[in-house]
Design a protein around this motif. Sequence first.
Motif: not given
Length: 185
Positions: A49-54, A58-61, A158-171, A180-182
């Motif tokens: 898949t080739t993703l973009s911000g759009d 569309a996923l709800g973000m 094709n996406m690298v995503v950084l995810c908010e979290g106080k540590d590795d486990v939460e992120g 999973e949503a994707l």
Amino acid sequence: MSTTIKALAFTALLLTALAIGCGSSDGNGGDSSTSSEPETDARIFDRETTLSGDDLVALGMKSGKTYDVSTLPGGVEARLLYWRVNNIAVEYEARFYETHQDAVTQGTAPAEEGSGEDAVIDEDEAVYKEGIRDRRKVFKYPNSVLKPKYGAFGIYGNMVVLCEGKDDVEGWDRCSALIEALDNR
């Protein structure tokens, strides 16, 4: 059989048993429920898949800032996005590349720099400076402490995503929710 050979045979048998007992491969790129700290390779999801911000919108973000990618090696787009995970507002920084291979080879080092306990949050030290202020979070305890906002990152297509979290486990839990949503769209 000599004592040395018996000891070597026992050691080899023990190491084999440990390797079998400790190793796991679920074949799907990782499972956040079986390990609190997945290996980096388990965070890479090779999807055709080739993703973009759009696509994420569309996923709800909710789309926030769009970052300049002129200093992001191989990057074609980068955005700050917001999404609710378990009724909690969570921030994501999504970086997009031409291909999955580009995301892995050119996107891993900047993602490691921008996430995790040892993330570089000082503008003078960061290689990719765009959006660095958004990668910081102030924790208010007796003394205010500036810490990295993104606890983990994942690569999906094709996406690298950084995810908010106080540590590795939460992120990683929050990255897993997005992955999973994707996969289920």
